[in-house]
Structure formats: structure tokens, C-alpha cells
Design a protein around this motif. Structure first.
Motif, short mmCIF file in Angstrom:
data_model
loop_
_atom_site.label_atom_id
_atom_site.label_comp_id
_atom_site.label_asym_id
_atom_site.label_seq_id
_atom_site.Cartn_x
_atom_site.Cartn_y
_atom_site.Cartn_z
N ARG A 412 0.87 -1.17 0.00
CA ARG A 412 0.00 0.00 0.00
C ARG A 412 0.90 1.23 0.00
O ARG A 412 1.75 1.39 0.87
N GLN A 422 -2.74 10.65 -2.65
CA GLN A 422 -3.52 9.52 -3.13
C GLN A 422 -2.88 8.23 -2.63
O GLN A 422 -1.67 8.10 -2.56
N SER A 424 -2.89 3.87 -2.96
CA SER A 424 -3.26 2.74 -3.82
C SER A 424 -2.63 1.47 -3.28
O SER A 424 -1.63 1.51 -2.55
N SER A 426 -1.71 -2.91 -4.19
CA SER A 426 -1.58 -3.92 -5.23
C SER A 426 -0.82 -5.12 -4.68
O SER A 426 -0.08 -5.01 -3.70
N ALA A 438 1.45 -0.89 -7.39
CA ALA A 438 0.57 0.00 -6.63
C ALA A 438 0.71 1.44 -7.12
O ALA A 438 -0.29 2.17 -7.27
N THR A 441 -1.04 1.92 -10.50
CA THR A 441 -2.50 1.98 -10.51
C THR A 441 -3.01 3.42 -10.44
O THR A 441 -4.11 3.72 -10.90
N LYS A 442 -2.22 4.31 -9.84
CA LYS A 442 -2.60 5.73 -9.77
C LYS A 442 -1.96 6.55 -10.90
O LYS A 442 -2.57 7.49 -11.40
#
Length: 515
Positions: A412, A422, A424, A426, A438, A441-442
Motif C-alpha cells: 500500500r 492519493q 493505492s 496492489s 501500486a 494503478t494511480k
């Protein structure tokens, strides 16, 4: 009195052609100032006509450097030469370095010009460059594969037009030492006006002989300038290594009988700075600047060194900038002690605000690591400079990761994207893979991971890990560097550093021209 060997450093131009090694103007300026402290004779600051970014970098370096000659590369045409002259006009001492290919292969396939056309263009280019400065260098690209008769004709003409340095490049690393040395000797003997110019060499390391070829050109051929880079940085297999040339000539003065003006105690600081900015780690067994360069594992060697250093050491570690003072500071050390150590290490920060920021980073590190080494200080200052200079579109905030045998690793990550925080999560094949996924993903960068490497900054399990990440996207390659005692955190920082370089595309243009 012995002749002087001129050290021409092209780390900022040819070294920058390594994939991912392109630098910002501020990064180039930091390295140029270190090269000035190193007392190199000529700094090739870049290729001014290649981009507006490189033009501004050359101009900034020309304005700032006072003790070294500042040079810009230029193709043999009026536009490039004018652009170089404009960028260099603030220099206390300037040089224009113009070049054109002279091998049959390059003239036919690349330039699509006849030998006679090349001959005329080269003459006119040198003549034009002399309008701006009397310090003009000419390089016949791919000289080691050029026809000797044509090469002599071209070089005689360029000297007649006013070229004061003639540089013979082994552009593709094709030469071997004895042949290359004799090639320089024969050129000097055959060209009637060769004595009016300083002869130089620029060797590439494709066959691992760049240093040997350069030294042969000096000893056999009479060359008196060597073009080189810190750590041997450069495209493909790299260039002639500055530290190896300098220390070879200094250590074997009995053989070469040459003077070198370089302050050798600045070699290791220069090596560390170039490595941290470009993201190219120095291999441990690299001559002079590698971590093992002065290490002795054999009991016989250790015994000999303890009894008499020169039984197994031909150079002193401190002469090239390695320090014997390894453990310098700890968590109880104050700001003045920290500032004093920065001075001893030759680290110059621009303002008290930067010193305070570096000290705070030091205190944060000291809370996590009992012993702070010189290498740690270099790393934290370089890391601070990276964050200060980069367009920090992405910033690391925090992360958590879990990795357990038999379970899929999970990460995380919290970052800021253009100031907005932010988070994210994964999974991945390992903690680093999960962390990068991770972030993606953003970010959704669409980049390809080309290289991931880890280097321990110091010894011991508490050592900071220095991670290098190389990303590629749309034909562009960048390196990112991050350091932290937690190797996964260092990996996240390196990945974000690379993403920031991709994001600030306008600031980093890698000039694709060379000799």
C-alpha cells in the motif's frame, strides 16, 4: 620540464549519451562545478545546437566556470557553430569543438556526401568558427577507419584554417593500442603543419581498450590531450575513464614523463556525484573509484600492506579522495559538526536553508541508523538535490508492505500527484513488484521497466540501499535513483524519481551526436 597532458572532460556531453543519463541544467551545473574543483583543463558542457535545454545548460556553465575552459560541440555547419558561440559568450575561456565524419562508410551512408564536399565543408566550418574564438578543435569522426591519405589532406587544411586542437576519435572502439598509437604518430609526421596544433584522442571502450588506446596515443603518437569521462561514462560500453588516465600518468610518471594539472583528491567526490546524478552505479572492482579498489582480502596481501603499504598498493587511497575517516557522525551530533563534515567532504550547498534541510534529513537518518558514514552523507545530499531540482509531479509520502512465505506480497503506497495525496494498493511477485504496481494503478505511466539494481551504500546490515530504476517510454529512457535503509522504500523513491523525469520531458533532451 615535462610536457603537460591536457585533460578534456566530456562527461556532460558524450557521457550524457548513455541511455537514461540525460541531465537537467542544474544537474549539469553541479557536475561542472565539481569538474572545476577537480581542475580539469577543458569541460565539454554539451551540444548547444541540439536543443534549447542543452543550449541553456552550456550557457549556465559558461557563465559559472572560471578556472577551466568551457567547450561546446558543434557539427561542421554555420548554424551549429553560431549556436555554440552564443551559448559560450559568457565564458572566461571558451572553445568550439566542431566535427565531421571522414570515413568512406560514414560519408557515403550517413552524410551522403563526396570526399571533396566533406573537405570543403570542413575547411569552411573551421574558418567560420575562428570568427568567434581562436580556440577551435576539429574532430574527423570515425578517424580510425578513415583513408589515411584523405585524413591527412583534411587535417592539414583544418590546421591551415586555424584549428588549434586536432582530435582523433576512435568512434566505434575499433582501434588497438599499438596500431592506434602509430596512427597518431604517422599523421603527425605526414602532415606538414602538424606542429601548429595540439593533438588529442577520444576513444570508446567497445573492446575494453579505450584507456590503453589513449595512453598508446600519448606515448607512441605524441598526443597531448585525452578526452575522457568520469567513471568512463558514455554510450554503448563507455568512454576513456578520466580517473584511470590521470592516475596512470601520475603513478607512472617515470614512463610517461608528463604533468597533469588535476587535483586527484577530488576524483572520488566527482565519481560519487556523477554516479548519483546519472543513476549509473560504479562497479566495486572499478579501478581507482570502485569500492574494492584499495581493499585487500588475501592474507598475504593484508600482511604486506600492514608492514609496508607499497608492497601491494601503487597509489594511496587518500590521494584520490577516499577518506580514512569512515564513521563520522551519529544521532547526538550537532548542526555545526554536520556542516563541518560537509566542508571536509567538499560538499557545497547554496544556502543556509539547504544546509538546514540536509541536517534534518541527517537527523532523520541517524534515528534509524546508528553509524553515519561519509557515503551516507553523499547519498542524502544527492537525494535532497534530486527532490529539489526535479519537477516533483509525484512525491513519496509513505508505504506499507507485507511479504510472507507462501502468501502473495502486498503493498500500500501513498504518494502525492501534483500536490493531491492519493493511496493505492496492489499485489505482486515480490514486495518491490507489488510497490511498483501500486504506484502504477494511480499513475498509469505506460512506461517499461528496463533496469532495476540495488547497491549498498556502506557496509553492514544497517546500510542504506541505493536503488536505480530505468524506465523507457516512447523511445525515451530515464534513470531514477532513491536511497533509504528500507530497500523497498528506496525502490519506491527511485521509481517516482524516474517518473518525474519522464514527466518533465522538456528539461531533459539527450543530444544524439558524438565523435
Amino acid at each position: 620540464m615535462a610536457d603537460k597532458l591536457i585533460i578534456f572532460d566530456t562527461t556532460l556531453r558524450d557521457g550524457e549519451q548513455s541511455p537514461g543519463a540525460s541531465m537537467t541544467r542544474e544537474e549539469k551545473l553541479r557536475i561542472a562545478k565539481q569538474l572545476e574543483k577537480l581542475r580539469v583543463d577543458v569541460i565539454e558542457a554539451g551540444f548547444a545546437a541540439s536543443s534549447n535545454g542543452d543550449f541553456e545548460a552550456v550557457r549556465a556553465i559558461a557563465d559559472a566556470i572560471k578556472d577551466s575552459t568551457v567547450c561546446s560541440l558543434a557539427r561542421a555547419n554555420d548554424r551549429d557553430i553560431s549556436r555554440a558561440a552564443e551559448a559560450l559568450k559568457g565564458a572566461k575561456s571558451m572553445r568550439i569543438h566542431t566535427f565531421m565524419a571522414t570515413s568512406a562508410l560514414h560519408m557515403e551512408k550517413k552524410l551522403r556526401m563526396t570526399p571533396e564536399q566533406v573537405y570543403e565543408q570542413v575547411r569552411l566550418a573551421v574558418r567560420f568558427a575562428r570568427k568567434f574564438t581562436d580556440n577551435v578543435e576539429f574532430s574527423p569522426e570515425d578517424a580510425s577507419r578513415s583513408d589515411p591519405d584523405f585524413l591527412c589532406r583534411v587535417l592539414e587544411a583544418t590546421i591551415a584554417e586555424g584549428a588549434t586542437t586536432i582530435n582523433i576519435p576512435d568512434t566505434v572502439g575499433y582501434a588497438v593500442p599499438e596500431m592506434f598509437g602509430n596512427q597518431i604518430r604517422v599523421l603527425r609526421e605526414r602532415i606538414p603543419n602538424s606542429g601548429k596544433a595540439i593533438w588529442s584522442v577520444h576513444c570508446h571502450n567497445d573492446l575494453g581498450m579505450a584507456v590503453a588506446n589513449s595512453l598508446a596515443a600519448v606515448k607512441i603518437g605524441g598526443a597531448r590531450q585525452v578526452e575522457c569521462t568520469v567513471n568512463g561514462l558514455g554510450e554503448r560500453a563507455g568512454n576513456t575513464s578520466l580517473e584511470e588516465i590521470v592516475m596512470a600518468v601520475k603513478t607512472r610518471r617515470d614512463y610517461f614523463d608528463l604533468e597533469v594539472g588535476v587535483d586527484t583528491t577530488q576524483i572520488v567526490p566527482a565519481s560519487k556525484l556523477v554516479s548519483s546524478i546519472t543513476g549509473f552505479p560504479v562497479q566495486p572492482n572499478k579501478a581507482v573509484v570502485g569500492a574494492n579498489a584499495f581493499a585487500h582480502a588475501s592474507g598475504i596481501h593484508q600482511d604486506g600492506v600492514l608492514k609496508q603499504r607499497d608492497t601491494y598498493e601503487i597509489m594511496r587511497a587518500e590521494d584520490v579522495g577516499w577518506t580514512a575517516n569512515k564513521i563520522v557522525l551519529g544521532k547526538l551530533s550537532g548542526r555545526n559538526a554536520f556542516k563541518q563534515r560537509l566542508q571536509e567532504l567538499g560538499i557545497e550547498l547554496e544556502s543556509e536553508q539547504e544546509v538546514n534541510a540536509a541536517f534534518q534529513r541527517f537527523k532523520d537518518l541517524a534515528d534509524r541508523k546508528a553509524e553515519i558514514f561519509d557515503e551516507d552523507i553523499h547519498a542524502l545530499v544527492s537525494d535532497q538535490a534530486v527532490h529539489h531540482e526535479a519537477d516533483e509531479h509525484y512525491q513519496f509520502v509513505s508505504m506499507a508492505q507485507a511479504s510472507e512465505t507462501g502468501e502473495r506480497p502486498h503493498a500500500r503506497v501513498t504518494i502525492t500527484v501534483d500536490g493531491s495525496e492519493q493511496t493505492s494498493e496492489s499485489e505482486g511477485n515480490g514486495p518491490v513488484d507489488a510497490t511498483f504496481k501500486a504506484i502504477e494503478t494511480k499513475v498509469g505511466s505506460g512506461s517499461e521497466l528496463m533496469l532495476y539494481s540495488v547497491n549498498a551504500i556502506t557496509t553492514g546490515t544497517e546500510s542504506q540501499g541505493e536503488v536505480t530504476v530505468r524506465l523507457a517510454k516512447s523511445g525515451r529512457v530515464v534513470n531514477g535513483v532513491g536511497a533509504d535503509p528500507d530497500i523497498v522504500v528506496a525502490s519506491a523513491k527511485a521509481y517516482l524519481n524516474a517518473l518525474n523525469k519522464l514527466h518533465s520531458r522538456a528539461d531533459r533532451v539527450n543530444p544524439q551526436a558524438g565523435v
